[in-house]
Design an enzyme around this catalytic site. Structure first.
Site, PDB file in Angstrom:
ATOM      1  N   GLY A 146      -3.784 -18.334 -19.008  1.00 23.38           N
ATOM      2  CA  GLY A 146      -5.258 -18.102 -19.324  1.00 23.38           C
ATOM      3  C   GLY A 146      -5.722 -16.959 -18.140  1.00 23.38           C
ATOM      4  O   GLY A 146      -5.139 -16.935 -17.284  1.00 23.38           O
ATOM      5  N   ASP A 198     -21.534 -22.243 -17.225  1.00 24.52           N
ATOM      6  CA  ASP A 198     -20.462 -21.325 -18.195  1.00 24.52           C
ATOM      7  C   ASP A 198     -19.884 -22.336 -19.114  1.00 24.52           C
ATOM      8  O   ASP A 198     -18.666 -22.323 -19.349  1.00 24.52           O
ATOM      9  CB  ASP A 198     -19.328 -20.782 -17.219  1.00 24.52           C
ATOM     10  CG  ASP A 198     -18.958 -19.585 -17.860  1.00 24.52           C
ATOM     11  OD1 ASP A 198     -19.622 -19.089 -18.777  1.00 24.52           O
ATOM     12  OD2 ASP A 198     -17.751 -19.068 -17.383  1.00 24.52           O
ATOM     13  N   SER A 242     -13.053 -14.011 -16.651  1.00 27.56           N
ATOM     14  CA  SER A 242     -13.707 -13.245 -15.856  1.00 27.56           C
ATOM     15  C   SER A 242     -13.540 -13.437 -14.181  1.00 27.56           C
ATOM     16  O   SER A 242     -13.705 -12.509 -13.276  1.00 27.56           O
ATOM     17  CB  SER A 242     -15.156 -13.023 -16.235  1.00 27.56           C
ATOM     18  OG  SER A 242     -15.820 -14.488 -15.749  1.00 27.56           O
ATOM     19  N   HIS A 243     -13.202 -14.596 -13.879  1.00 24.60           N
ATOM     20  CA  HIS A 243     -13.171 -15.032 -12.371  1.00 24.60           C
ATOM     21  C   HIS A 243     -11.648 -15.070 -11.793  1.00 24.60           C
ATOM     22  O   HIS A 243     -11.362 -15.050 -10.670  1.00 24.60           O
ATOM     23  CB  HIS A 243     -13.883 -16.253 -12.146  1.00 24.60           C
ATOM     24  CG  HIS A 243     -15.141 -16.412 -12.578  1.00 24.60           C
ATOM     25  ND1 HIS A 243     -16.038 -15.247 -12.521  1.00 24.60           N
ATOM     26  CD2 HIS A 243     -15.635 -17.266 -13.710  1.00 24.60           C
ATOM     27  CE1 HIS A 243     -17.288 -15.525 -13.258  1.00 24.60           C
ATOM     28  NE2 HIS A 243     -16.873 -16.770 -13.721  1.00 24.60           N
ATOM     29  N   GLY A 244     -10.717 -15.293 -12.645  1.00 24.54           N
ATOM     30  CA  GLY A 244      -9.429 -15.479 -12.459  1.00 24.54           C
ATOM     31  C   GLY A 244      -8.245 -15.820 -13.470  1.00 24.54           C
ATOM     32  O   GLY A 244      -8.615 -15.719 -14.552  1.00 24.54           O
TER      33      GLY A 244
END
Length: 333
Positions: A24, A136, A27-29
């Protein structure tokens, strides 16, 4: 119990964080599948940018504050890489996301169950102490374990209201799910999560993406609102699979509830507590309606069988009478 994982072990378990282990990317990791020495499978999360670990730090802190629950992906522990940067070790969710699941038709009872489970998970966050706003909620952040139990994931943007006083960042979230009222940090509330939940409900019911630039309008909310106002529910239902008659009323109420969740005015949106109560009532009613529906079908089928048997007996008696009439005076008549 939060565990500390040796980084070298994680490096081996992910084959050096290879592309083959990548499961996966957001946007963050990035998230990697790791098979530990005892064959336990876990997910390891590391940031996309090596100089920005703030989202992972925030996620670890929020998950640490929550009591363990089957509604949220399990936080197993942390690790530190060679540069002393933090990585998160999470429960592995082998059955992917809700986004993946909706690529194929899903049965209508399952959709109703999914909506109720999501409502239960978000309500858990809003009832936590301290309260947590996810910020989110989207189909990609709703995952399924090996038994197809649904769990909320990705708490990199999550905050509690007590932190907002010192929070100076810009509104954050995902386009298509983001509350239009959330224009400044001071406008953030639990109703922002309610809006995102409403978008997910529309996705589950319609099979359409939250944002789809190949369609007009691209936004699922802008597409669904006029249909809900005209009470054209059939125009919203996923056409890939027929809606059973016994579920028509339940799904109509779910669409109406989604319409309230994505209302432009925050004050007119229901709380997650109200939503959960309504959905649990609909789910229980669904079971009753299903029983009645099939019970009626059984009784209707029995009535047809009994009617046919009676008709056969009557025809047989009439045939016997005609035969006897034709043989009047015979010993057996």
């Amino acid at each position: 119990m939060i565990e500390f994982f040796d980084y070298q072990h994680l490096l081996c378990a992910t084959d050096g964080f290879s592309a083959a282990s990548l499961i996966g990317k957001g946007s963050h990791g990035s998230v990697y599948k790791a098979i530990l020495k005892d064959n336990t499978v876990v997910a390891v999360k590391k940031p996309l940018q090596t100089n920005d670990y703030s989202k992972l730090e925030n996620e670890a802190r929020v998950l640490w504050s929550l009591r363990q629950t089957p509604l949220v992906v399990n936080f197993l522990g942390t690790s530190l890489d060679s540069a002393n940067n933090k990585l998160l070790v999470m429960e592995f969710m082998p059955n992917g996301s809700l986004h993946d699941l909706l690529l194929a038709p899903v049965t209508w009872p399952k959709r109703l169950q999914i909506i109720t489970q999501i409502a239960r998970a978000v309500e858990f966050l809003h009832q936590a102490n301290p309260l947590v706003i996810h910020r989110d909620i989207k189909a990609e952040n709703i995952l399924f374990d090996s038994n197809w139990n649904l769990k909320l994931a990705d708490f990199g943007l999550a905050v509690s209201p007590s932190e907002l006083r010192s929070y100076a960042g810009q509104p954050a979230g995902t386009i298509g799910y983001l509350d239009p009222c959330y224009t400044t940090p001071s406008k953030l509330s639990t109703k922002s999560d309610v809006f995102s939940f409403g978008v997910v409900v529309l996705e589950v019911i319609s099979g359409r993406k939250a944002m789809d630039i190949s369609k007009s309008p691209a936004s699922i909310v802008e597409w669904a609102r006029p249909l809900i106002e005209r009470r054209n529910f059939d125009g919203i239902y996923d056409g890939r699979i027929a809606l059973p008659e016994y579920l028509a009323g339940r799904m109509r109420k779910a669409v109406e509830l989604a319409g309230r969740c994505v209302c432009v005015e925050q004050g007119k949106r229901p709380s997650m507590g109200e939503i959960l109560e309504a959905m649990e009532m609909e789910t229980s009613c669904c079971c009753i309606e299903r029983f009645k529906f099939f019970q009626n079908r059984v009784w209707s089928g029995l009535a047809v069988v009994v009617g046919m048997r009676r008709r056969r007996r009557r025809l047989k008696m009439e045939a016997n009478l005609k035969w006897c009439s034709s043989r009047q005076g015979a010993p057996n008549c």
